[in-house]
Design an enzyme around this catalytic site. Structure first.
Site, PDB file in Angstrom:
ATOM      1  N   LYS A 192       1.004  -1.266   0.102  1.00 47.60           N
ATOM      2  CA  LYS A 192      -0.143  -0.042   0.082  1.00 47.60           C
ATOM      3  C   LYS A 192       0.905   1.380   0.102  1.00 47.60           C
ATOM      4  O   LYS A 192       1.352   1.606   0.964  1.00 47.60           O
ATOM      5  CB  LYS A 192      -0.972  -0.064   1.271  1.00 47.60           C
ATOM      6  CG  LYS A 192      -2.181   0.603   0.917  1.00 47.60           C
ATOM      7  CD  LYS A 192      -1.910   2.348   0.633  1.00 47.60           C
ATOM      8  CE  LYS A 192      -1.883   2.875   2.101  1.00 47.60           C
ATOM      9  NZ  LYS A 192      -1.822   4.623   1.887  1.00 47.60           N
ATOM     10  N   GLU A 267       8.766   1.874  11.392  1.00 53.15           N
ATOM     11  CA  GLU A 267      10.121   2.880  11.257  1.00 53.15           C
ATOM     12  C   GLU A 267       9.218   4.243  11.510  1.00 53.15           C
ATOM     13  O   GLU A 267       8.692   4.615  10.418  1.00 53.15           O
ATOM     14  CB  GLU A 267      10.953   2.761  10.188  1.00 53.15           C
ATOM     15  CG  GLU A 267      12.247   3.600  10.304  1.00 53.15           C
ATOM     16  CD  GLU A 267      12.036   4.800   9.385  1.00 53.15           C
ATOM     17  OE1 GLU A 267      11.998   5.868   9.956  1.00 53.15           O
ATOM     18  OE2 GLU A 267      12.501   4.579   8.273  1.00 53.15           O
ATOM     19  N   CYS A 301      13.325  10.912   7.413  1.00 57.24           N
ATOM     20  CA  CYS A 301      13.437  10.328   8.822  1.00 57.24           C
ATOM     21  C   CYS A 301      14.639  10.603   9.774  1.00 57.24           C
ATOM     22  O   CYS A 301      14.491  10.728  10.829  1.00 57.24           O
ATOM     23  CB  CYS A 301      13.010   9.054   8.752  1.00 57.24           C
ATOM     24  SG  CYS A 301      13.879   7.827   8.072  1.00 57.24           S
ATOM     25  N   GLU A 400       8.857  16.706  15.640  1.00 49.61           N
ATOM     26  CA  GLU A 400       9.079  16.497  14.325  1.00 49.61           C
ATOM     27  C   GLU A 400       8.541  17.238  13.341  1.00 49.61           C
ATOM     28  O   GLU A 400       7.382  17.236  13.109  1.00 49.61           O
ATOM     29  CB  GLU A 400       9.060  15.020  13.720  1.00 49.61           C
ATOM     30  CG  GLU A 400       9.692  14.739  12.394  1.00 49.61           C
ATOM     31  CD  GLU A 400       9.359  13.222  12.230  1.00 49.61           C
ATOM     32  OE1 GLU A 400      10.411  12.686  11.405  1.00 49.61           O
ATOM     33  OE2 GLU A 400       8.426  12.732  12.210  1.00 49.61           O
TER      34      GLU A 400
END
Length: 513
Positions: A192, A267, A301, A400
């Site tokens: 996906k 993750e 990331c 973040e």
């Protein structure tokens, strides 16, 4: 001439090339959604429509999982020899190299990645398949001899159907990094992709078929997280869920898989510190800090998004980085000179601008950037941004942002550096700059992180484990560590001699001993 105009002829040719409707791949056939619905994905340079995409729902996910289930339970792929699977992976790698220019163009259009940076990511996509073709042929178990009575040994077996829910920031490279070990181990897949970046996933599906992957081994369902990702996460036919993305979503995915005891590898977010001590080489530290936050449009990331500098070096390092940031070339991602392209989507663009506004409101100083480049009135463009005078109580220090925004904070001494580095819920990556080798190791060990680089930017070795701690994720991928997730380990016990076995039930029920 402004950057972004120098390559106008090439860009106009790209814009004239229509992107066809992106469809699901289920059991070897490209198909529309069962309910016929689609959604539109946007060109990040203009926010104009780029492609129509099949909008997958539970029924489409169910069809894809059933196809993957049949391919695993009844098909040839899990039962091929390791050498045969490795041959297929190498054919895939070769096709990715042959079609690299096409894949690069699709990804640049899809996510706005500067084309100069996209070449390396496309090369990594092919390397992922070549690498795991080699690793799987060398994967071995362990044996345990118990005198002359037993020999015990382990074997690696594929787990089943893997659901891969992938991010939008580097979709081709990050998807292949998971697809390759999953296939090498003998699993079947339902992918996906992120709804904001569907283009390379469709083309990759075509290339996997051309490489000879049997029908049903790889399936693709487009759609939103709620429409397609959620039913994939909870589907009882799925054994493994791999997700890369935002921390709250990862938590939801793990919870959805819990009732069926799905194995999860997630993750998640990061707010990685770059710790620069006064004895570090300031030139190298500046180069690395600039590259680590402003490549990949700041949407990575492992970005070194928190700059912690020991006070004697703070003004020099932060000033140099701000000056470099003001010179970052922002513009057309198809221009080879571009260093920073647009953010992925207007929704994300507004989110990043909101963080910059919060920094101003809380008293931080915008040293570079912070707004749209004057020559780029359309799309999701943002200048390379550096924010100084940031304290640990500010949102931009601990949350973040996932954009080309670096926040800078001074520290006094090793203990404060470690405390500030750990003052966040995340723990994915860290970067330590010092010429004191003993301190370098001490600090690297003391930071709560899954990965730490000393005197280096993020340079990945495919053999090493990748993953985070705390809110940055669960599990490790990369190298043969990936097979701890994509394989089951079975222990086989073999009796070599006549060892004693307890003998029960020899006396009759009415007899006494």
């Amino acid at each position: 001439m402004e950057i972004g105009q120098s390559n106008a002829v090439e860009q106009q040719a790209v814009e004239r090339r229509l992107v066809p409707t992106q469809r699901h791949l289920i059991d070897g056939r490209f198909t529309d959604s069962l309910d016929g619905t689609t959604f539109c994905t946007l060109d990040p340079t203009t926010n104009r429509p780029l492609a129509e995409v099949a909008d997958g729902k539970s029924a489409d996910v169910d069809a894809a999982v059933n196809a993957a289930r049949r391919a695993f339970d009844e098909g040839i792929w899990p039962r091929l020899s390791v050498a045969e699977r490795a041959k297929t992976l190498r054919r895939i790698a070769n096709l990715l190299r042959i079609h690299a220019d096409e894949l690069i163009e699709l990804e640049v259009r899809d996510i706005g990645m500067p084309i100069a940076q996209m070449h390396g990511l496309a090369a990594r996509a092919a390397e992922n398949f070549d690498y795991y073709a080699g690793v799987i042929t060398e994967l071995h178990g362990r044996s345990f001899q118990v005198g002359d009575q037993f020999l015990n040994y382990t074997v690696h077996k594929p787990v089943g159907v893997a659901g891969l829910i992938m991010p939008w920031n580097a979709p081709l490279m990050l998807s292949t990094w998971r697809i390759a070990p999953a296939l090498a181990a003998g699993n079947t897949i339902v992918l996906k992709p992120a709804e904001w970046s569907p283009l390379t996933a469709t083309r990759l599906a075509e290339l996997l078929g051309q490489a000879g992957l049997p029908d049903g081994v790889f399936n693709l369902v487009h759609g939103s997280g709620e429409g397609a990702g959620a039913p994939l996460s909870r589907h009882p036919g799925v054994n493994l869920i791999c997700f890369t993305g935002e921390t709250a979503t990862g938590s939801t995915i793990i919870a959805a898989g819990a009732p069926t005891l799905k194995r999860s590898s997630v993750e998640l977010g990061g707010k990685s510190p770059v710790v620069v001590f006064a004895d570090a080489d300031p030139g190298l530290a500046v180069d690395a800090a600039v590259a680590q936050i402003f490549t990949m449009n700041g949407q990575r990331c492992t970005a070194g998004s928190r700059l912690l500098v020991e006070r004697p070096l703070y003004d020099r390092v932060v000033g140099a980085i701000a000056e470099r940031a003001r010179n970052i070339r922002v513009g057309d991602p198809f221009d080879k000179r571009t260093e920073l392209g647009p953010l992925i989507h207007p929704e994300h663009y507004e989110r990043v601008l909101g963080y910059i506004a919060s920094a101003r409101e809380e008293g931080a100083t915008i040293l570079a950037g912070g707004d749209r480049p004057e020559h780029l009135p359309d799309g999701n463009y943002l200048k390379a941004t550096v924010i100084g005078d940031v304290t640990e109580t500010m949102r931009v220090f601990s949350e973040e942002i996932f954009g080309p925004v670096l926040v800078a904070t001074p520290f006094d001494g090793e203990d404060e550096a470690i405390r500030l580095a750990n003052a966040t819920q995340y723990g994915l990556a860290a970067y330590v700059w010092t010429n004191d080798i003993r301190r370098a190791h001490r600090v690297a060990h003391a930071i709560d992180t899954g990965m730490c680089w000393i005197n280096s930017q993020n340079v990945r070795d495919l053999r090493t484990p990748f993953g985070g701690v705390k809110a940055s994720g669960i599990g490790r991928e990369g190298g043969d560590y990936a097979f701890e997730f994509y394989c089951d380990v079975e222990i086989v016990h073999v009796a070599l001699g006549m060892h004693p076995i307890p003998r029960l039930g020899l006396a009759g029920p009415d007899q006494e001993e």
